[in-house]
Scaffold this active site. Sequence first.
Site, PDB file in Angstrom:
ATOM      1  N   LYS A  17       0.862  -1.189   0.000  1.00 48.05           N
ATOM      2  CA  LYS A  17       0.000   0.000   0.000  1.00 48.05           C
ATOM      3  C   LYS A  17       0.903   1.245   0.000  1.00 48.05           C
ATOM      4  CE  LYS A  17      -4.228   1.678   2.136  1.00 48.05           C
ATOM      5  NZ  LYS A  17      -5.353   1.327   3.038  1.00 48.05           N
ATOM      6  N   ARG A  26     -25.227   0.132   7.639  1.00 46.75           N
ATOM      7  CA  ARG A  26     -24.999  -1.296   7.418  1.00 46.75           C
ATOM      8  C   ARG A  26     -25.551  -2.152   8.557  1.00 46.75           C
ATOM      9  NH1 ARG A  26     -20.730  -2.927   3.896  1.00 46.75           N
ATOM     10  NH2 ARG A  26     -21.388  -2.147   1.865  1.00 46.75           N
ATOM     11  N   GLU A  35     -19.745  -3.670  10.272  1.00 42.40           N
ATOM     12  CA  GLU A  35     -20.565  -2.850  11.181  1.00 42.40           C
ATOM     13  C   GLU A  35     -21.637  -3.699  11.860  1.00 42.40           C
ATOM     14  OE1 GLU A  35     -19.578  -2.030   8.183  1.00 42.40           O
ATOM     15  OE2 GLU A  35     -18.434  -0.208   8.523  1.00 42.40           O
TER      16      GLU A  35
END
Length: 615
Positions: A277, A388, A360
């Site tokens: 990343k 969510r 979530e």
Amino acid sequence: MLLSRIRGPEDLKTLSEEELHELVEELRSEIIRVTAETGGHLASSLGAVELIVALHRVFDSPRDRILFDVGHQAYAHKLLTGRQDRFHTLRQEGGLSGFTKVSESEHDAITVGHASTSLANALGMAVARDLQGQDHKIVAVIGDGALTGGMALAALNKIGEMGKDMLIVLNDNEMSISPNVGALAGYFKTLQVQKWVQDAEKLGKGFLERISPRLFELADRAKEATKMILHQENPFYAWNLRYVGPVDGHDLKGLVYLLEKLKDLSGPTLLHIVTKKGKGYKVAEEDPTHWHGASPFNPDAPQKKKGSHTWSLAFGDAVTELAEREEKLVVLTPAMREGSGLVRYAQTWPDRYLDVGIAEDVAVTTAAGLALAGMKPVVAIYSTFLQRAVDQVIHDVAIEKLNVVFAIDRAGLVGADGPTHHGVFDLAFLRTVPGMQIAAPKDALELRAMLAAALEQNGPVALRWPRGAVEPAPEGAWPECAWGRWEVLKPGSEVYLLAFGKTLGYALEAAAADPRVGVVNARFLKPLDRETLAELAAGRALVTVEDHQLAGGFGAAVLEALEELGLRPEVRRLGLPDRFTDQGKVESLHARAGIDAAGIRRALAELGVNVNVSA
Ligand SMILES: CC(=O)c1sc(CCOP(=O)(O)OP(=O)(O)O)c(C)[n+]1Cc1cnc(C)nc1N
Ligand SMILES: [Mg+2]
């Protein structure tokens, strides 16, 4: 510049291997250059450059559909699909979205911003393709973080059962925003240990390929069978997926070779690539968390700017202190440690901190389990991501009146992330839940007062605050909270502004010193302070102001209460209209919605009160 010659993916097909490598470098430079101006998801997009070049080299977008999960890593995809001349408008008002967006380009297969949706979307597209007798390819790119989402794992389960032809590319950089969590993440690491196996395999492949493709095919099948035995624990086999990898996600030549080989295989294949990343930009490689969502920076001397004190940090400080005296307090986050201001809390109370990944629903129901077992759970969650877990709030928390505290950050319009990230629906779905209490503190001190009181309530409590700066509260300050009561900050003879949360500042600015206009910190939406409302409504007009959809919001709650109280004052409701709000600077979006001071004054003028601005 080679990049300027690329008007669409078809222009990649004729490039030499050397030119492809040159293109990768130019893409990285352009991503850094523009993100330095606009801000954006720098580290994720830098890590996906070779993959995206290889995908557009091998597949034929838009005929073939390439889906990007979350869509925040797709800047190279935008640059290769005809949007170079608009790339500098990234995340700006009226500009390119920071994520993929169907209405923005035929090359954007899905509109995203929330994680874990690509696989179910891909499944739907594969079923549709086959029902319509089409034969294009479907590729879904999903990060290791997004794969911690239940939606993604459930979709894999169905994809494996249906055996639809598709390619899933798992972009594994061991990072979500912070380091990734979960057993799968740990398992992926063990897979990467067998690097030497990969290298030996590569040697073997090349040799066999030259002798006989048929022999290669047989050897490949034999290897698959062997791996099935060796990797019995590989969950992807359990999901009936052909698993290939892990391979180097920055080896452009290897990726092109593999994608060519995999694109025509039948059934679902999962290609596991390992990437870095922030690849290609030292500061982002060294600190991918900080450079995940970069603010504008000097590309030649990138500095980690010390940000202002934010609502998130105010919450983080408060909950870290509170945990000292509240031994049963446990804080949960669905992969948003930094965003929710929890770095200090996580370091101070690691045993009472749970990052459940991008899940979530799991965060909320785990909190329910904690509450049922006598703990005091606080779920730190963005308003938009709480969407969510609506059923978990109702079914697992509210029915049993469990004292779970929802510390809702990014409530209201959030700016450059746009409609997938604005937190403008939570009041509508929360206030219908029986027993749910909802409040919005006006400052960091009131946040502390409400947070401490919320942990003593019988039943769930939602506290919400906006994205942005706020003055810090003094360490150790724990003021009392007049629970359920509004606060009249300024009396008014003709009209009262009832402001909920962030809009209180605009209301005070709009009222100025005009004696006709009163201002109320209407900090409790549920329970609504009916006693104060009845007093204020007597003989005066009311203007409600909220940074939320009008439909189902604070103003609607006030109207309902007035009706139940049998009161009929003149009312104006200011809030967000019934459409999605695009990206842009928050202040500008507030002005467009008419919930800023100017908008409030226009509403006052309609009521015959022209505030003397110089007052
Ligand atoms: C943009 C955004 O809101 C991101 S990007 C991201 C990390 C994704 O990690 P992944 O490994 O999939 O990708 P990577 O960045 O390339 O490592 C998160 C948690 N979020 C916040 C978030 C939280 N929860 C949900 C449902 N969706 C999102 N997008
Ligand atoms: Mg990742």
